[in-house]
Motif scaffolding. Structure first.
Motif, PDB file in Angstrom:
ATOM      1  N   LEU A   5       0.616  -1.264  -0.161  1.00 16.41           N
ATOM      2  CA  LEU A   5      -0.028  -0.413   0.167  1.00 16.41           C
ATOM      3  C   LEU A   5       0.862   1.647   0.022  1.00 16.41           C
ATOM      4  O   LEU A   5       1.489   1.784   0.965  1.00 16.41           O
ATOM      5  CB  LEU A   5      -1.338  -0.204   1.239  1.00 16.41           C
ATOM      6  N   ILE A   6       0.828   2.273  -1.016  1.00 13.59           N
ATOM      7  CA  ILE A   6       1.702   3.251  -0.820  1.00 13.59           C
ATOM      8  C   ILE A   6       1.313   4.480  -0.275  1.00 13.59           C
ATOM      9  O   ILE A   6       1.166   5.263   0.236  1.00 13.59           O
ATOM     10  CB  ILE A   6       1.756   3.821  -3.093  1.00 13.59           C
ATOM     11  N   LEU A   7      -0.222   4.347  -0.970  1.00 16.27           N
ATOM     12  CA  LEU A   7      -1.041   5.870  -0.708  1.00 16.27           C
ATOM     13  C   LEU A   7      -2.232   5.553   0.426  1.00 16.27           C
ATOM     14  O   LEU A   7      -2.990   6.839   1.539  1.00 16.27           O
ATOM     15  CB  LEU A   7      -1.976   6.458  -1.888  1.00 16.27           C
ATOM     16  N   GLU A 104       4.215  16.865  -0.301  1.00 16.33           N
ATOM     17  CA  GLU A 104       5.486  16.245  -0.327  1.00 16.33           C
ATOM     18  C   GLU A 104       6.073  16.061  -1.815  1.00 16.33           C
ATOM     19  O   GLU A 104       7.321  16.500  -2.611  1.00 16.33           O
ATOM     20  CB  GLU A 104       5.915  15.086   0.288  1.00 16.33           C
ATOM     21  N   GLY A 105       4.680  15.539  -2.443  1.00 17.55           N
ATOM     22  CA  GLY A 105       5.307  14.842  -3.600  1.00 17.55           C
ATOM     23  C   GLY A 105       4.628  16.104  -4.132  1.00 17.55           C
ATOM     24  O   GLY A 105       5.834  15.843  -5.483  1.00 17.55           O
ATOM     25  N   ILE A 106       4.569  17.273  -4.340  1.00 17.08           N
ATOM     26  CA  ILE A 106       4.276  18.700  -5.274  1.00 17.08           C
ATOM     27  C   ILE A 106       5.994  18.772  -4.867  1.00 17.08           C
ATOM     28  O   ILE A 106       6.942  19.344  -5.935  1.00 17.08           O
ATOM     29  CB  ILE A 106       3.544  19.752  -4.387  1.00 17.08           C
ATOM     30  N   ALA A 107       6.327  19.060  -3.850  1.00 16.84           N
ATOM     31  CA  ALA A 107       8.129  19.487  -3.233  1.00 16.84           C
ATOM     32  C   ALA A 107       8.946  19.102  -4.922  1.00 16.84           C
ATOM     33  O   ALA A 107       9.937  20.139  -4.935  1.00 16.84           O
ATOM     34  CB  ALA A 107       8.449  19.400  -2.521  1.00 16.84           C
ATOM     35  N   LEU A 108       9.129  17.875  -4.322  1.00 16.26           N
ATOM     36  CA  LEU A 108       9.888  16.796  -5.831  1.00 16.26           C
ATOM     37  C   LEU A 108       9.853  17.621  -7.131  1.00 16.26           C
ATOM     38  O   LEU A 108      10.249  17.436  -7.898  1.00 16.26           O
ATOM     39  CB  LEU A 108       9.557  15.220  -4.743  1.00 16.26           C
ATOM     40  N   THR A 109       8.340  17.015  -7.153  1.00 15.30           N
ATOM     41  CA  THR A 109       7.649  17.135  -8.204  1.00 15.30           C
ATOM     42  C   THR A 109       8.722  18.551  -9.313  1.00 15.30           C
ATOM     43  O   THR A 109       9.096  19.117  -9.971  1.00 15.30           O
ATOM     44  CB  THR A 109       6.603  17.145  -8.761  1.00 15.30           C
ATOM     45  N   ASN A 208      -2.443  15.268 -12.106  1.00 19.97           N
ATOM     46  CA  ASN A 208      -3.927  14.896 -10.783  1.00 19.97           C
ATOM     47  C   ASN A 208      -3.158  14.653  -9.145  1.00 19.97           C
ATOM     48  O   ASN A 208      -2.337  14.017  -9.633  1.00 19.97           O
ATOM     49  CB  ASN A 208      -4.652  14.021 -11.212  1.00 19.97           C
ATOM     50  N   VAL A 209      -4.192  14.919  -8.556  1.00 17.89           N
ATOM     51  CA  VAL A 209      -3.423  14.250  -6.983  1.00 17.89           C
ATOM     52  C   VAL A 209      -2.820  13.310  -6.748  1.00 17.89           C
ATOM     53  O   VAL A 209      -1.740  13.245  -5.840  1.00 17.89           O
ATOM     54  CB  VAL A 209      -4.682  14.892  -5.672  1.00 17.89           C
ATOM     55  N   GLU A 210      -3.611  12.012  -7.137  1.00 16.03           N
ATOM     56  CA  GLU A 210      -3.297  10.835  -6.877  1.00 16.03           C
ATOM     57  C   GLU A 210      -1.535  10.591  -7.668  1.00 16.03           C
ATOM     58  O   GLU A 210      -1.229   9.636  -7.256  1.00 16.03           O
ATOM     59  CB  GLU A 210      -4.230   9.746  -7.698  1.00 16.03           C
ATOM     60  N   THR A 211      -1.642  11.058  -9.202  1.00 11.29           N
ATOM     61  CA  THR A 211      -0.717  10.889  -9.493  1.00 11.29           C
ATOM     62  C   THR A 211       0.650  11.567  -9.400  1.00 11.29           C
ATOM     63  O   THR A 211       2.098  10.896  -8.900  1.00 11.29           O
ATOM     64  CB  THR A 211      -0.394  11.916 -10.660  1.00 11.29           C
ATOM     65  N   ILE A 212       0.105  13.286  -8.268  1.00  8.98           N
ATOM     66  CA  ILE A 212       1.061  13.462  -7.140  1.00  8.98           C
ATOM     67  C   ILE A 212       2.100  13.068  -6.542  1.00  8.98           C
ATOM     68  O   ILE A 212       3.072  12.893  -5.843  1.00  8.98           O
ATOM     69  CB  ILE A 212       1.662  14.641  -7.523  1.00  8.98           C
ATOM     70  N   ALA A 213       0.505  12.367  -5.553  1.00  6.71           N
ATOM     71  CA  ALA A 213       0.901  11.555  -4.381  1.00  6.71           C
ATOM     72  C   ALA A 213       2.134   9.861  -4.408  1.00  6.71           C
ATOM     73  O   ALA A 213       2.868  10.060  -3.269  1.00  6.71           O
ATOM     74  CB  ALA A 213      -0.218  11.205  -3.602  1.00  6.71           C
ATOM     75  N   ASN A 214       2.103  10.178  -5.434  1.00  8.65           N
ATOM     76  CA  ASN A 214       2.345   9.232  -5.645  1.00  8.65           C
ATOM     77  C   ASN A 214       4.864   8.706  -5.998  1.00  8.65           C
ATOM     78  O   ASN A 214       5.377   8.092  -5.024  1.00  8.65           O
ATOM     79  CB  ASN A 214       2.397   7.983  -6.541  1.00  8.65           C
ATOM     80  N   ILE A 215       4.484  10.337  -5.985  1.00  9.34           N
ATOM     81  CA  ILE A 215       6.199  10.480  -5.671  1.00  9.34           C
ATOM     82  C   ILE A 215       7.418  10.660  -5.064  1.00  9.34           C
ATOM     83  O   ILE A 215       8.574  10.372  -5.260  1.00  9.34           O
ATOM     84  CB  ILE A 215       6.074  11.809  -6.722  1.00  9.34           C
ATOM     85  N   PRO A 216       6.872  10.326  -3.627  1.00 12.18           N
ATOM     86  CA  PRO A 216       7.540  10.265  -2.868  1.00 12.18           C
ATOM     87  C   PRO A 216       8.114   9.229  -2.274  1.00 12.18           C
ATOM     88  O   PRO A 216       9.196   8.824  -2.261  1.00 12.18           O
ATOM     89  CB  PRO A 216       6.655  10.763  -1.753  1.00 12.18           C
ATOM     90  N   TRP A 217       6.833   7.918  -3.023  1.00 17.53           N
ATOM     91  CA  TRP A 217       6.985   6.261  -2.668  1.00 17.53           C
ATOM     92  C   TRP A 217       8.316   6.475  -3.694  1.00 17.53           C
ATOM     93  O   TRP A 217       9.252   5.561  -3.353  1.00 17.53           O
ATOM     94  CB  TRP A 217       5.786   5.577  -3.039  1.00 17.53           C
ATOM     95  N   ILE A 218       7.866   6.500  -4.811  1.00 19.14           N
ATOM     96  CA  ILE A 218       9.335   7.037  -6.079  1.00 19.14           C
ATOM     97  C   ILE A 218      10.919   6.964  -5.072  1.00 19.14           C
ATOM     98  O   ILE A 218      11.336   6.004  -5.987  1.00 19.14           O
ATOM     99  CB  ILE A 218       8.230   7.329  -7.311  1.00 19.14           C
ATOM    100  N   VAL A 219      10.806   8.375  -5.162  1.00 20.52           N
ATOM    101  CA  VAL A 219      11.792   8.689  -4.606  1.00 20.52           C
ATOM    102  C   VAL A 219      12.314   7.803  -4.191  1.00 20.52           C
ATOM    103  O   VAL A 219      13.500   7.344  -3.812  1.00 20.52           O
ATOM    104  CB  VAL A 219      11.906  10.256  -4.575  1.00 20.52           C
ATOM    105  N   GLU A 220      11.608   7.117  -2.518  1.00 20.72           N
ATOM    106  CA  GLU A 220      12.473   6.873  -1.583  1.00 20.72           C
ATOM    107  C   GLU A 220      12.327   5.892  -1.778  1.00 20.72           C
ATOM    108  O   GLU A 220      13.618   4.681  -1.453  1.00 20.72           O
ATOM    109  CB  GLU A 220      11.098   6.722  -0.449  1.00 20.72           C
ATOM    110  N   HIS A 221      12.106   4.934  -2.855  1.00 21.88           N
ATOM    111  CA  HIS A 221      12.186   3.116  -2.762  1.00 21.88           C
ATOM    112  C   HIS A 221      12.773   2.811  -4.238  1.00 21.88           C
ATOM    113  O   HIS A 221      13.541   1.773  -4.543  1.00 21.88           O
ATOM    114  CB  HIS A 221      10.713   1.845  -2.849  1.00 21.88           C
ATOM    115  N   GLY A 222      12.715   4.175  -4.694  1.00 24.14           N
ATOM    116  CA  GLY A 222      12.850   3.953  -6.991  1.00 24.14           C
ATOM    117  C   GLY A 222      11.635   3.422  -7.414  1.00 24.14           C
ATOM    118  O   GLY A 222      11.017   2.791  -7.715  1.00 24.14           O
ATOM    119  N   GLY A 223      12.095   4.007  -8.911  1.00 22.48           N
ATOM    120  CA  GLY A 223      11.351   3.793  -9.724  1.00 22.48           C
ATOM    121  C   GLY A 223      10.897   2.198 -10.510  1.00 22.48           C
ATOM    122  O   GLY A 223      10.221   2.093 -10.914  1.00 22.48           O
ATOM    123  N   ALA A 224      12.395   1.485 -10.724  1.00 23.86           N
ATOM    124  CA  ALA A 224      12.337   0.165 -10.856  1.00 23.86           C
ATOM    125  C   ALA A 224      11.627  -0.318  -9.164  1.00 23.86           C
ATOM    126  O   ALA A 224      10.379  -1.902  -9.913  1.00 23.86           O
ATOM    127  CB  ALA A 224      13.684  -0.964 -10.664  1.00 23.86           C
TER     128      ALA A 224
END
Length: 440
Positions: A5-7, A104-109, A208-224
């Motif tokens: 679970l990410i979000l 956090e997702g907004i800031a990273l983006t 959109n909101v859900e898209t951006i909210a995923n960014i912290p997890w991607i940065v933390e765990h990696g795109g792969a």
């Protein structure tokens, strides 16, 4: 990995919307990590994640970011929190439960794309969610997460919340920009696309909101790692908001390729009263309907496209075998007729005509040939307008008529609604007279 679970992992946690709660769970760690990386590294991770836009179009997020011109400043980020597709209700829960994850997702983006000003365009009716987000922003400014130096980094960022007025069309990206600029929410002709000419004529990313909210997890765990949660060109999990005749409606976070039938029959507890599934709209009211025989399918974008429908916004609407499909289409058509902005003639004139004809058939006043006429109307609207609202209005009509034509014909031949458990299931003689040949 299917249970990742990410979000939603902290939904239900006490005070989850507060900064203290978010930081206690490791919140803003991804931002600290991201700020130590070159911006291009974050873009690369997002591209590798196979994150596709969760607002409806399903476009590759990382690829979209690369469309920004390299030498034009300022740039803007606009987060689409308008969420007004019938059957879709997940972004508001992200804002309610995890506003700091969105921030956090907004800031990273913004760090990844050299953006210093971001806007969250939120639907006017979401007053409570807007207040929650504003309170979270105030906390973030107070803590030095936002402002002239983001977490002490020589990088300035301001985020503004803009409340819309509740118009469906303002969820369309270019109409959103017009509204944000203080003008009437008319969609713009494209190209140029917002990434090139957007807010105030400057390059603008819209996610959109859900898209951006995923960014912290991607940065933390990696795109792969994110890509591995999904399948093919679609990475990660996504939120499915299920409504209709299911025992347990709600928002479910599942892998992006989760089976639609399993979601309905197992996760949502099956159909109320043990009835049978008749039809499912898989991606918000604009997506073509599926019959019960078609729902054993992956919810992934390309899989649903191959099945003749859309993953859209993830709004799953379930109808059981007691549903009058003509009545259901009448409700959908009424919505799009009322929400057309009126800029394009096919949409402005066509959507009320379609709604009136469906209404006429539903009430038993249809004539032989009306079903073909209805399909023809839809065909003359789809693809003929500046924005996708014309398509959104036409696709349900086309699919309902194609897959449930017998019900439409039965309304006409019997001159009544065969589903007599509502006020319209009366004989033709007992109903109000038709006015103007179309409406009762």
């Amino acid at each position: 990995m299917s249970e990742t679970l990410i979000l939603t992992r902290r939904w239900g946690t006490k005070d989850s919307a507060t900064l203290a709660s978010y930081k206690s769970a490791g919140g803003y760690g991804a931002l600290e990590k991201g700020l130590a990386l070159p911006p291009s590294a974050i873009v690369d991770e997002v591209k590798a994640s196979n994150l596709r836009g969760r607002g409806g179009a399903g476009f590759a997020t990382g690829l979209k970011w690369t469309f920004l011109p390299k030498d034009v400043r300022p740039r803007y980020l606009t987060v689409n929190a308008d969420e007004s597709e019938p059957g879709t209700f997940k972004d508001r829960y992200i804002i309610e439960h995890e506003p700091h994850m969105l921030i956090e997702g907004i800031a990273l983006t913004c760090w990844a794309n050299d953006i210093h000003t971001a806007y969250v365009y939120i639907r006017g009716e979401f007053a409570r969610q807007a207040r929650i987000l504003e309170a979270a922003l105030a906390e973030a400014y107070q803590a030095g997460i936002l402002g002239p130096k983001v977490l002490g980094k020589d990088f300035a960022l301001d985020i503004h919340v803009h409340r819309g007025a509740g118009a469906y069309i303002c969820g369309e990206e270019s109409a959103l920009l017009e509204s944000l600029e203080g003008k009437k929410g008319y969609p713009r002709l494209k190209p140029p696309f917002p990434a090139v000419v957007g807010l105030y004529g400057k390059p603008t990313i819209i996610n959109n909101v859900e898209t951006i909210a995923n960014i912290p997890w991607i940065v933390e765990h990696g795109g792969a790692a994110f890509a591995a949660l999904g399948v093919g060109k679609s990475g990660g999990t996504r939120l499915f908001c299920v409504s209709g005749h299911v025992n347990q409606p709600g928002v479910y976070e599942k892998p992006v390729h989760y089976n639609l039938k399993k979601l309905i029959m197992e996760d949502c507890g099956g159909i109320v009263g043990g009835r049978k599934v008749k039809a499912v709209i898989p991606g918000g009211s604009s997506s073509p309907v599926l019959t019960a025989d078609e729902i054993d399918v992956s919810c992934e974008f390309d899989a649903l496209k191959a099945a003749g429908t859309m993953a859209g916004s993830g709004g799953v609407i379930v109808m059981d075998d007691s549903t009058c499909m003509v009545r259901a289409l009448s409700r959908i058509s009424k919505f799009y007729a009322e929400e057309s902005c009126g800029q394009c003639t096919p949409c402005r004139e066509g959507t009320p005509w379609m709604e009136a004809l469906v209404h006429k058939i539903e009430h038993g006043h249809g004539q032989p040939g009306d079903v073909d006429k209805l399909a023809q109307m839809a065909n003359n609207i789809g693809g003929q307008t500046i924005c996708a609202l014309g398509d959104a209005a036409a696709m349900p009509v086309q699919s309902f008529v194609k897959k449930f034509r017998a019900e439409f014909e039965r309304h006409i031949t019997e001159r009544r609604c065969p589903f007599g458990d509502h006020a319209w299931g009366k004989t033709q003689e007992s109903r109000d007279a038709v006015v103007g040949g179309m409406r009762a």
